[in-house]
Design a protein around this motif. Structure first.
Motif, mmCIF file in Angstrom:
data_model
loop_
_atom_site.group_PDB
_atom_site.id
_atom_site.type_symbol
_atom_site.label_atom_id
_atom_site.label_comp_id
_atom_site.label_asym_id
_atom_site.label_seq_id
_atom_site.Cartn_x
_atom_site.Cartn_y
_atom_site.Cartn_z
ATOM 1 N N PRO A 229 -29.278 80.381 -62.135
ATOM 2 C CA PRO A 229 -28.702 82.360 -62.880
ATOM 3 C C PRO A 229 -27.348 81.951 -62.587
ATOM 4 N N PRO A 230 -26.158 83.157 -63.273
ATOM 5 C CA PRO A 230 -24.982 82.885 -63.238
ATOM 6 C C PRO A 230 -24.238 83.654 -61.638
ATOM 7 N N PRO A 231 -23.459 82.506 -61.545
ATOM 8 C CA PRO A 231 -22.950 83.239 -60.146
ATOM 9 C C PRO A 231 -22.561 84.938 -59.392
ATOM 10 N N ARG A 232 -22.873 85.429 -58.299
ATOM 11 C CA ARG A 232 -22.724 86.938 -58.303
ATOM 12 C C ARG A 232 -21.148 87.458 -57.413
ATOM 13 N N LEU A 233 -19.867 87.983 -57.738
ATOM 14 C CA LEU A 233 -18.788 88.062 -57.865
ATOM 15 C C LEU A 233 -17.582 86.947 -56.846
ATOM 16 N N THR A 234 -18.013 86.063 -57.325
ATOM 17 C CA THR A 234 -17.172 85.111 -56.707
ATOM 18 C C THR A 234 -15.569 85.674 -56.665
ATOM 19 N N ARG A 235 -15.753 85.905 -57.799
ATOM 20 C CA ARG A 235 -14.178 86.218 -57.791
ATOM 21 C C ARG A 235 -13.143 87.528 -57.238
ATOM 22 N N LEU A 236 -13.640 88.027 -56.421
ATOM 23 C CA LEU A 236 -13.819 89.182 -55.711
ATOM 24 C C LEU A 236 -13.369 89.384 -54.281
ATOM 25 N N THR A 237 -12.546 89.342 -53.749
ATOM 26 C CA THR A 237 -11.906 89.709 -52.533
ATOM 27 C C THR A 237 -12.325 90.934 -52.290
ATOM 28 N N PHE A 238 -12.416 91.868 -52.212
ATOM 29 C CA PHE A 238 -12.878 92.713 -52.146
ATOM 30 C C PHE A 238 -14.256 93.762 -53.124
ATOM 31 N N HIS A 239 -15.147 94.529 -52.786
ATOM 32 C CA HIS A 239 -15.821 95.276 -53.759
ATOM 33 C C HIS A 239 -15.173 96.160 -53.962
ATOM 34 N N GLY A 240 -14.220 96.199 -54.964
ATOM 35 C CA GLY A 240 -13.485 97.854 -55.533
ATOM 36 C C GLY A 240 -12.374 97.049 -55.620
ATOM 37 N N PRO A 241 -11.723 98.398 -56.355
ATOM 38 C CA PRO A 241 -9.973 98.312 -56.878
ATOM 39 C C PRO A 241 -9.208 97.996 -55.476
ATOM 40 N N LEU A 242 -8.827 97.686 -55.215
ATOM 41 C CA LEU A 242 -8.467 97.254 -52.999
ATOM 42 C C LEU A 242 -7.583 95.904 -53.821
ATOM 43 N N SER A 243 -6.139 95.663 -53.561
ATOM 44 C CA SER A 243 -5.172 95.075 -53.610
ATOM 45 C C SER A 243 -5.154 93.992 -52.559
ATOM 46 N N GLU A 244 -4.727 93.219 -52.312
ATOM 47 C CA GLU A 244 -3.754 92.717 -51.296
ATOM 48 C C GLU A 244 -3.025 93.220 -50.180
ATOM 49 N N ALA A 245 -2.090 93.914 -51.019
ATOM 50 C CA ALA A 245 -1.084 94.593 -50.254
ATOM 51 C C ALA A 245 -1.092 96.083 -49.954
ATOM 52 N N GLN B 242 -16.917 90.973 -63.789
ATOM 53 C CA GLN B 242 -17.292 89.997 -64.770
ATOM 54 C C GLN B 242 -17.101 88.606 -64.966
ATOM 55 N N ALA B 243 -16.053 88.203 -64.665
ATOM 56 C CA ALA B 243 -15.184 86.910 -65.025
ATOM 57 C C ALA B 243 -16.350 85.731 -65.175
ATOM 58 N N ASP B 244 -16.892 85.561 -63.402
ATOM 59 C CA ASP B 244 -18.128 84.927 -63.153
ATOM 60 C C ASP B 244 -19.456 84.866 -64.053
ATOM 61 N N VAL B 245 -19.804 85.925 -64.277
ATOM 62 C CA VAL B 245 -20.807 86.000 -65.253
ATOM 63 C C VAL B 245 -20.184 85.805 -67.044
ATOM 64 N N GLU B 246 -18.861 86.505 -67.172
ATOM 65 C CA GLU B 246 -18.412 85.699 -68.587
ATOM 66 C C GLU B 246 -17.969 84.405 -69.382
ATOM 67 N N GLU B 247 -18.062 84.002 -68.015
ATOM 68 C CA GLU B 247 -17.713 82.179 -67.967
ATOM 69 C C GLU B 247 -18.890 81.281 -68.464
ATOM 70 N N TRP B 248 -19.874 81.785 -67.683
ATOM 71 C CA TRP B 248 -21.204 81.610 -67.679
ATOM 72 C C TRP B 248 -22.168 81.882 -68.280
ATOM 73 N N LEU B 249 -21.790 83.032 -69.826
ATOM 74 C CA LEU B 249 -22.293 83.129 -70.535
ATOM 75 C C LEU B 249 -21.407 82.366 -72.065
#
Length: 254
Positions: free
Chosen positions: A6-22, A205-212
């Motif tokens: 199946p497609p990978p899940r959320l591997t591009r996210l560090t935080f599960h929300g709109p939160l920057s490193e800074a 969505q990046a992981d899934v878009e590339e997978w698709l």
């Protein structure tokens, strides 16, 4: 690459929300200065912010609570890789009426819905009441919660999640008012910026878009494509620039 997986899940996210490193670094720095001995993360996902607090404050222990076993497994692996496994527990359980706590620091990032069975807009006061009960005297709460940046139009509401309506959220000032009514004082009020939102939504969505793109004939491709297209439409035609998320650092009033 396994063409049957199946497609990978959320591997591009560090935080599960709109939160920057800074912003995360600034939040952790402020929390670390209060030197919490215990941290409780409700609806934790993989608990990234909690783990960073544990790294910043030697000896601090933490508990993350969530119902998603896959996210919790990721959190345990992250903790082990950082040498924190002996200082943190990831518990697969509901946070509704939880007996966990009180804790010196309580985190609830985008997870107010996990603290009660109340329907919007009552879910936010219910969550704040639960957080007030779960934080130790003199402690801190960090609440990440949605608000309207501006009033949504009927067309925007129609593109959002099922049943979206203007009354389910308030504006930022109204959200802070709810926090003070629940027995908190707002030590720090901030909100995610447009870049943080775009980074989060694209990473979501990046992981899934590339997978698709690589697996157009996969048995799961059609339903996956429908799901991500629906989510992208909800974001770009619905809540982009309309839905905000505030990060409120709260202290319980005596």
């Amino acid at each position: 690459m396994d063409d049957t997986a199946p497609p990978p899940r959320l591997t591009r996210l560090t935080f599960h929300g709109p939160l920057s490193e800074a912003r995360a670094a600034r939040i952790v720095g402020r929390l670390a200065r209060a030197a919490p001995a215990t941290v409780l993360d409700l609806g934790c996902g993989w608990g990234e912010l909690m783990l960073r607090v544990l790294e910043a404050v030697p000896g601090t222990t933490g508990v993350g609570v969530d119902v998603n076993g896959e996210d919790l497994a990721r959190g345990r692996a992250e903790a082990a890789g950082r040498g924190l496994a002996g200082r943190v527990e990831f518990a697969e359980e509901s946070a509704v009426d939880t007996a966990r706590g009180p804790a010196d620091l309580v985190l609830c990032l985008g997870a107010a819905h996990a603290l009660s069975d109340a329907e919007p807009p009552a879910h936010i006061p219910a969550a704040l009441a639960a957080l007030r009960r779960l934080v130790a005297p003199g402690g801190r709460v960090v609440l990440g919660e949605g608000f309207w940046e501006r009033a949504p139009t009927p067309a925007e509401l129609g593109a959002m999640w099922p049943g979206a309506h203007a009354g389910e959220l308030t504006d930022l000032a109204g959200l802070v008012d709810l926090a003070t009514a629940a027995g908190f004082r707002p030590v720090w009020v901030e909100a995610a910026g447009a870049d943080e939102w775009d980074d989060f939504e694209s990473g979501y969505q990046a992981d899934v878009e590339e997978w698709l793109a690589a697996h157009p004939g996969h048995p799961l491709a059609e339903e996956t494509r429908e799901r991500v297209d629906r989510h992208r439409t909800s974001w770009l035609r619905g809540y982009r620039g309309v839905l905000g998320i505030a990060y409120l650092t709260l202290v319980p009033a005596a």
